[in-house]
Design a protein around this motif. Structure first.
Motif, PDB file in Angstrom:
ATOM      1  N   VAL A 160       3.336   6.784 -17.776  1.00 33.86           N
ATOM      2  CA  VAL A 160       3.491   7.845 -16.779  1.00 33.86           C
ATOM      3  C   VAL A 160       4.948   7.848 -16.330  1.00 33.86           C
ATOM      4  O   VAL A 160       5.487   6.819 -15.935  1.00 33.86           O
ATOM      5  N   VAL A 161       5.580   9.010 -16.454  1.00 32.53           N
ATOM      6  CA  VAL A 161       6.961   9.151 -15.995  1.00 32.53           C
ATOM      7  C   VAL A 161       6.945   9.967 -14.712  1.00 32.53           C
ATOM      8  O   VAL A 161       6.335  11.038 -14.678  1.00 32.53           O
ATOM      9  N   VAL A 162       7.566   9.456 -13.673  1.00 32.29           N
ATOM     10  CA  VAL A 162       7.654  10.202 -12.417  1.00 32.29           C
ATOM     11  C   VAL A 162       9.114  10.611 -12.217  1.00 32.29           C
ATOM     12  O   VAL A 162       9.984   9.771 -12.000  1.00 32.29           O
ATOM     13  N   ASP A 163       9.363  11.893 -12.325  1.00 33.04           N
ATOM     14  CA  ASP A 163      10.736  12.417 -12.307  1.00 33.04           C
ATOM     15  C   ASP A 163      10.884  13.411 -11.164  1.00 33.04           C
ATOM     16  O   ASP A 163      10.506  14.550 -11.257  1.00 33.04           O
ATOM     17  N   SER A 164      11.420  13.026 -10.041  1.00 36.06           N
ATOM     18  CA  SER A 164      11.952  11.713  -9.725  1.00 36.06           C
ATOM     19  C   SER A 164      11.224  11.145  -8.506  1.00 36.06           C
ATOM     20  O   SER A 164      10.521  11.883  -7.818  1.00 36.06           O
ATOM     21  N   ILE A 165      11.439   9.895  -8.221  1.00 33.02           N
ATOM     22  CA  ILE A 165      10.775   9.243  -7.090  1.00 33.02           C
ATOM     23  C   ILE A 165      11.257   9.830  -5.763  1.00 33.02           C
ATOM     24  O   ILE A 165      10.548   9.809  -4.768  1.00 33.02           O
ATOM     25  N   GLN A 166      12.447  10.423  -5.776  1.00 31.78           N
ATOM     26  CA  GLN A 166      12.957  11.035  -4.524  1.00 31.78           C
ATOM     27  C   GLN A 166      12.258  12.341  -4.181  1.00 31.78           C
ATOM     28  O   GLN A 166      12.424  12.863  -3.096  1.00 31.78           O
ATOM     29  N   THR A 167      11.539  12.903  -5.151  1.00 28.74           N
ATOM     30  CA  THR A 167      10.933  14.212  -4.887  1.00 28.74           C
ATOM     31  C   THR A 167       9.421  14.119  -4.713  1.00 28.74           C
ATOM     32  O   THR A 167       8.771  15.133  -4.524  1.00 28.74           O
ATOM     33  N   VAL A 168       8.842  12.903  -4.810  1.00 29.50           N
ATOM     34  CA  VAL A 168       7.413  12.790  -4.538  1.00 29.50           C
ATOM     35  C   VAL A 168       7.194  12.136  -3.185  1.00 29.50           C
ATOM     36  O   VAL A 168       8.069  11.444  -2.662  1.00 29.50           O
ATOM     37  N   GLY A 169       6.018  12.359  -2.639  1.00 31.18           N
ATOM     38  CA  GLY A 169       5.703  11.781  -1.345  1.00 31.18           C
ATOM     39  C   GLY A 169       4.202  11.665  -1.170  1.00 31.18           C
ATOM     40  O   GLY A 169       3.436  12.016  -2.070  1.00 31.18           O
ATOM     41  N   VAL A 170       3.809  11.140  -0.023  1.00 33.67           N
ATOM     42  CA  VAL A 170       2.387  11.072   0.297  1.00 33.67           C
ATOM     43  C   VAL A 170       2.178  11.872   1.578  1.00 33.67           C
ATOM     44  O   VAL A 170       3.055  11.876   2.450  1.00 33.67           O
ATOM     45  N   PRO A 171       1.042  12.577   1.688  1.00 33.80           N
ATOM     46  CA  PRO A 171       0.849  13.463   2.842  1.00 33.80           C
ATOM     47  C   PRO A 171       0.789  12.729   4.183  1.00 33.80           C
ATOM     48  O   PRO A 171       1.161  13.305   5.204  1.00 33.80           O
ATOM     49  N   GLU A 172       0.367  11.456   4.187  1.00 35.95           N
ATOM     50  CA  GLU A 172       0.221  10.747   5.465  1.00 35.95           C
ATOM     51  C   GLU A 172       1.557  10.518   6.158  1.00 35.95           C
ATOM     52  O   GLU A 172       1.622  10.302   7.362  1.00 35.95           O
ATOM     53  N   ILE A 173       2.618  10.496   5.380  1.00 36.41           N
ATOM     54  CA  ILE A 173       3.929  10.263   5.993  1.00 36.41           C
ATOM     55  C   ILE A 173       4.603  11.614   6.210  1.00 36.41           C
ATOM     56  O   ILE A 173       4.697  12.431   5.295  1.00 36.41           O
ATOM     57  N   VAL A 174       5.047  11.814   7.443  1.00 32.87           N
ATOM     58  CA  VAL A 174       5.563  13.128   7.810  1.00 32.87           C
ATOM     59  C   VAL A 174       6.968  13.345   7.254  1.00 32.87           C
ATOM     60  O   VAL A 174       7.366  14.467   6.997  1.00 32.87           O
ATOM     61  N   ALA A 175       7.700  12.265   7.069  1.00 36.58           N
ATOM     62  CA  ALA A 175       9.096  12.387   6.635  1.00 36.58           C
ATOM     63  C   ALA A 175       9.207  13.108   5.290  1.00 36.58           C
ATOM     64  O   ALA A 175       8.269  13.095   4.491  1.00 36.58           O
ATOM     65  N   ALA A 176      10.344  13.729   5.076  1.00 33.23           N
ATOM     66  CA  ALA A 176      10.573  14.456   3.831  1.00 33.23           C
ATOM     67  C   ALA A 176      10.685  13.474   2.661  1.00 33.23           C
ATOM     68  O   ALA A 176      11.109  12.333   2.844  1.00 33.23           O
ATOM     69  N   PRO A 177      10.312  13.925   1.448  1.00 35.68           N
ATOM     70  CA  PRO A 177      10.511  13.067   0.272  1.00 35.68           C
ATOM     71  C   PRO A 177      11.974  12.664   0.143  1.00 35.68           C
ATOM     72  O   PRO A 177      12.867  13.394   0.569  1.00 35.68           O
ATOM     73  N   GLY A 178      12.211  11.492  -0.415  1.00 37.91           N
ATOM     74  CA  GLY A 178      13.584  11.045  -0.594  1.00 37.91           C
ATOM     75  C   GLY A 178      13.996  10.013   0.432  1.00 37.91           C
ATOM     76  O   GLY A 178      14.885   9.209   0.195  1.00 37.91           O
ATOM     77  N   GLY A 179      13.333  10.031   1.594  1.00 38.92           N
ATOM     78  CA  GLY A 179      13.650   9.045   2.626  1.00 38.92           C
ATOM     79  C   GLY A 179      13.037   7.695   2.283  1.00 38.92           C
ATOM     80  O   GLY A 179      12.160   7.610   1.429  1.00 38.92           O
ATOM     81  N   VAL A 180      13.523   6.686   2.982  1.00 33.20           N
ATOM     82  CA  VAL A 180      13.100   5.320   2.663  1.00 33.20           C
ATOM     83  C   VAL A 180      11.579   5.155   2.739  1.00 33.20           C
ATOM     84  O   VAL A 180      10.947   4.598   1.845  1.00 33.20           O
ATOM     85  N   SER A 181      10.963   5.701   3.817  1.00 39.00           N
ATOM     86  CA  SER A 181       9.531   5.441   3.994  1.00 39.00           C
ATOM     87  C   SER A 181       8.706   6.146   2.912  1.00 39.00           C
ATOM     88  O   SER A 181       7.754   5.578   2.383  1.00 39.00           O
ATOM     89  N   GLN A 182       9.077   7.376   2.554  1.00 37.92           N
ATOM     90  CA  GLN A 182       8.356   8.095   1.504  1.00 37.92           C
ATOM     91  C   GLN A 182       8.537   7.423   0.152  1.00 37.92           C
ATOM     92  O   GLN A 182       7.587   7.239  -0.604  1.00 37.92           O
ATOM     93  N   VAL A 183       9.763   7.087  -0.161  1.00 36.67           N
ATOM     94  CA  VAL A 183      10.060   6.464  -1.452  1.00 36.67           C
ATOM     95  C   VAL A 183       9.294   5.152  -1.583  1.00 36.67           C
ATOM     96  O   VAL A 183       8.679   4.858  -2.605  1.00 36.67           O
ATOM     97  N   ARG A 184       9.280   4.386  -0.496  1.00 36.94           N
ATOM     98  CA  ARG A 184       8.627   3.091  -0.545  1.00 36.94           C
ATOM     99  C   ARG A 184       7.119   3.239  -0.693  1.00 36.94           C
ATOM    100  O   ARG A 184       6.484   2.560  -1.490  1.00 36.94           O
TER     101      ARG A 184
END
Ligand code: TYD
Ligand code: MG
Length: 435
Positions: A160-184
């Motif tokens: 599975v290739v995820v291109d890119s990790i900065q542009t994915v997120g999870v709905p529970e976290i309000v912060a925009a993708p790319g930030g530390v909490s979303q990326v982590r």
């Protein structure tokens, strides 16, 4: 396990008895989180997977079919491992992974490319441009990490290739993708996917111009393998390096050329680099670099020009500016060659980056040759320039000399095994000074 180590850092897993607002281990400025004992047991079990895999034989690995990529990985992808591929935008990460996915498909491994960055159509167009069949490569455009996890859990691709990790997120976290909490958090879920299913997960991470993985920095501690794709986006040459590898050697590199129809492996980089070398022009010299386990000959160029600017320009590409400035200072103080009132341009040809101090002497001679207008001819040089005007020996002497011999470069200046030489003496030997 002590029941007192109740808090841990989500970025690096560091455990602490005390709650803190940041991690003392990796420095991430996020509060430590409390974790129930069952949870920590679970995470310990997941951590054990790579260790077991590490002792597996090479045949357990998924070969990509690309010699250079397999070499960098240490023999191919380890099932269940997570690879972070970093690189500047435009360097060719998406292209490389599409080609690798396609090559794996030809060997019967299926791949899902989750493209949150580009549309499915864009990726399909790229595949067409690369003349890839792509039957075994499925595309999904989704920026929800959970959607990627559930699709992969159901379809069970090999990769599975995820291109890119900065542009994915999870709905529970309000912060925009790319930030530390979303990326982590997205990273953590995708890592869990790999560990629980044995699927290989490759996360693409953009790095900024200064070479740092902005958000994904936190991921470096969490993943098994960290690769970087480097090269000047305006020029063809690309190096794939392994900076961390739980399953193989680090500091191995693969070399590629970006062509109109994608990346191609470069078997003989020295030959490619020296192709357009004009040794009769002042300011150019060959440096036998050591890249991974081999030596590669690269051309170092300098240009020194008069200026009436109070602060003459220093333009340095492919080298550490601080080191080049130090070499310039030593040239002035110990070799009687001053360029303080001149513009100085130094460049490593082909978009290559030289980080080791062994290139100091080549840089010094290129600058001195440009400043004096005297060509060096077919000369190669290496050695570390010290602040006292000495040039010290650097490792891999034999490897460097073998590569120079292979390429027919017999004229060499370098400190031998024992004594350092003087920078002034090297300039004399190169014919740039008389004493
Ligand atoms: P890309 O893989 O999109 O880079 P990244 O994912 O790292 O941002 O590649 C971008 C550059 O590569 C783009 O400027 C065009 C160039 N390119 C080629 O030269 N040849 C090719 O076959 C392809 C697909 C891209
Ligand atoms: Mg891309």
């Amino acid at each position: 396990m002590s029941a007192r180590t109740n808090f841990h850092c989500e970025a690096c897993g560091h455990k602490s008895a005390k709650w803190m607002g940041f991690c003392t281990n990796c420095g991430v400025e996020e509060p430590l989180v409390e974790r129930a004992m069952s949870g920590s047991k679970q995470s310990m079990a997941a951590e054990a997977v790579p260790v077991r895999d590490a002792s597996k034989t090479r045949s357990d690995r998924l070969r990509t079919g690309w010699g250079e990529v397999d070499r960098v990985l240490g023999g191919g992808f380890v099932p269940g491992s997570v690879v972070l591929l970093g690189g500047e935008p435009g360097v060719g990460k998406s292209t490389l992974l599409l080609q690798v996915a396609n090559a794996m498909g030809l060997q019967g491994h299926s791949t899902v490319i989750a493209t949150a960055e580009e549309s499915v159509e864009q990726v399909a167009m790229r595949a067409e441009r690369l003349s890839l069949g792509g039957e075994s490569v499925s595309l999904m455009a989704d920026d929800d990490a959970d959607a990627i996890v559930s699709l992969a859990t159901q379809d069970r691709p090999s990769l599975v290739v995820v291109d890119s990790i900065q542009t994915v997120g999870v709905p529970e976290i309000v912060a925009a993708p790319g930030g530390v909490s979303q990326v982590r958090e997205s990273g953590a879920r995708l890592i869990r996917l790999a560990k629980t299913t044995g699927i290989v997960v490759v996360l693409v991470g953009h790095v900024t111009k200064d070479g740092s993985l902005a958000g994904p920095k936190v991921l470096e501690h969490m993943v098994d393998v960290v690769l970087s794709l480097e090269g000047d986006p305006d020029r063809g040459f690309r190096v794939l390096r392994s900076n961390k590898n739980r399953f193989g050697p680090t500091h191995v590199s693969g070399m590629f050329d970006m062509r109109g129809d994608g990346l191609v492996e470069v078997d003989d980089p020295s030959k490619v680099f020296l192709d357009g070398w004009e040794s009769s022009v002042p300011g150019t010299i060959v440096y036998p670099a050591v890249e991974g386990r081999r030596s590669v000959l690269v051309e170092v160029q300098a240009l020194v020009a008069s200026t009436n600017q109070a602060q003459p320009r220093r333009s340095i590409r492919g080298l550490d500016p601080a080191r080049v400035n130090q070499v310039i200072a030593v040239l002035q103080q110990h070799a009687g060659l001053s360029v303080t009132d001149k513009e100085v341009y130094v460049n490593v040809v082909g978009g290559w980056r030289l980080d080791d101090p062994g290139c100091d002497l080549a840089v010094a001679l290129a600058i001195a040759s440009a400043a004096t207008g005297k060509p060096l001819g077919k000369l190669a040089a290496w050695g570390e320039v010290g602040l006292a005007g000495e040039v010290r020996a650097v490792p891999f002497q034999t490897r460097r000399m073998e590569e120079l011999t292979r390429m027919g470069l017999v004229k060499q200046i370098a400190p031998g095994g024992g004594e350092p030489i003087r920078l002034r003496g090297a300039l004399v030997e190169a014919g740039l000074k008389t004493n």
